[in-house]
Enzyme design. Structure first.
Site, PDB file in Angstrom:
ATOM      1  N   ILE A 162       0.898  -1.161   0.000  1.00 53.24           N
ATOM      2  CA  ILE A 162       0.000   0.000   0.000  1.00 53.24           C
ATOM      3  C   ILE A 162       0.932   1.204   0.000  1.00 53.24           C
ATOM      4  O   ILE A 162       1.502   1.565   1.028  1.00 53.24           O
ATOM      5  CB  ILE A 162      -0.934   0.000   1.222  1.00 53.24           C
ATOM      6  CG1 ILE A 162      -1.815  -1.252   1.209  1.00 53.24           C
ATOM      7  CG2 ILE A 162      -1.799   1.257   1.233  1.00 53.24           C
ATOM      8  CD1 ILE A 162      -2.748  -1.375   2.401  1.00 53.24           C
ATOM      9  N   PRO A 163       1.138   1.828  -1.160  1.00 50.04           N
ATOM     10  CA  PRO A 163       2.315   2.692  -1.372  1.00 50.04           C
ATOM     11  C   PRO A 163       2.187   4.107  -0.813  1.00 50.04           C
ATOM     12  O   PRO A 163       2.125   5.092  -1.552  1.00 50.04           O
ATOM     13  CB  PRO A 163       2.445   2.702  -2.895  1.00 50.04           C
ATOM     14  CG  PRO A 163       1.036   2.572  -3.385  1.00 50.04           C
ATOM     15  CD  PRO A 163       0.360   1.648  -2.399  1.00 50.04           C
ATOM     16  N   CYS A 164       2.202   4.214   0.508  1.00 49.66           N
ATOM     17  CA  CYS A 164       2.145   5.536   1.134  1.00 49.66           C
ATOM     18  C   CYS A 164       3.392   6.357   0.820  1.00 49.66           C
ATOM     19  O   CYS A 164       3.376   7.588   0.966  1.00 49.66           O
ATOM     20  CB  CYS A 164       1.931   5.413   2.636  1.00 49.66           C
ATOM     21  SG  CYS A 164       3.075   4.319   3.491  1.00 49.66           S
ATOM     22  N   HIS A 165       4.465   5.711   0.352  1.00 47.40           N
ATOM     23  CA  HIS A 165       5.671   6.461  -0.023  1.00 47.40           C
ATOM     24  C   HIS A 165       5.439   7.329  -1.257  1.00 47.40           C
ATOM     25  O   HIS A 165       6.230   8.234  -1.531  1.00 47.40           O
ATOM     26  CB  HIS A 165       6.839   5.500  -0.277  1.00 47.40           C
ATOM     27  CG  HIS A 165       6.631   4.557  -1.422  1.00 47.40           C
ATOM     28  ND1 HIS A 165       5.934   3.370  -1.282  1.00 47.40           N
ATOM     29  CD2 HIS A 165       7.012   4.623  -2.728  1.00 47.40           C
ATOM     30  CE1 HIS A 165       5.904   2.744  -2.451  1.00 47.40           C
ATOM     31  NE2 HIS A 165       6.541   3.478  -3.344  1.00 47.40           N
TER      32      HIS A 165
END
Length: 204
Positions: free
Chosen positions: A169-172
């Site tokens: 889950i690409p919060c970056h």
């Protein structure tokens, strides 16, 4: 930057059990008939991760150095009514393989099933994060607008911080509106590394 073989403060790659002995009550696990989460260490170029999965899917992928790791595991157990034990299952093996592909530039999306407990707002944010394409970024304000709550950009930041499955889950991929990097629970150097890997260099 930390080396790929960094053990995150543990003496060996198999020794992560020691700091979490209080979580692994074998007498409870032996007689437990509810949800069981298996935990194992996954090594990556940005340091070790602790992966956790039920029989249904991946529910945890935290940096081993995360200062709130124990608290987050305890909270997960309360939310899905589980106990944890060292081990692996098919979902752990799958995320290990998919992460290897991702870090070698051979994968841009993840297919491992996810178990993502949270509030309705958090789940909306996390679903929107998964819509950000590889190689692109969005601002916190942009995510807030996308979920039809344009004033909630600070709450979007908090939901990002509560994401237990970073990278997948690409919060970056969420950065500040002014183009600067913004915060990251796994430390800013890792966020920069991931964006560089995905072809988005230059963030400070």
């Amino acid at each position: 930057m930390k080396a790929a073989g960094d053990t995150g403060g543990y003496k060996s790659h198999n020794g992560f059990r020691d700091p979490f002995t209080y979580l692994f009550d074998e007498s409870i696990v032996k007689n437990y008939s509810g949800t069981l989460v298996v935990l194992t260490r996954v090594l990556t170029p940005i340091g070790p991760l602790i992966a956790g999965a039920t029989e249904e899917g991946l529910c945890l992928l935290e940096f081993a150095e995360h200062p709130q790791l124990k608290t987050r595991i305890n909270r997960l157990c309360k939310e899905i009514h589980c106990v944890v034990t060292p081990g692996e299952n098919a979902h752990i093996g799958r995320i290990q393989h998919e992460l290897d592909q991702y870090f070698s530039g051979k994968r841009i999306d993840f297919d491992v099933p996810l178990i993502v407990p949270g509030t309705d707002f958090q789940r909306k944010v996390w679903e929107e994060l998964q819509r950000i394409p590889y190689g692109e970024t969005r601002s916190y304000e942009g995510i807030a607008r996308a979920i039809d709550n344009p004033k909630a950009f600070r709450a979007v930041g908090r939901a990002n911080g509560n994401n237990r499955i970073p990278i997948v889950i690409p919060c970056h991929r969420v950065v500040r509106a002014d183009g600067t990097l913004g915060g990251y629970g796994g430390e800013r150097w890792r966020k920069r590394f991931l964006l560089d890997l995905e072809g988005q260099p230059g963030f400070n």
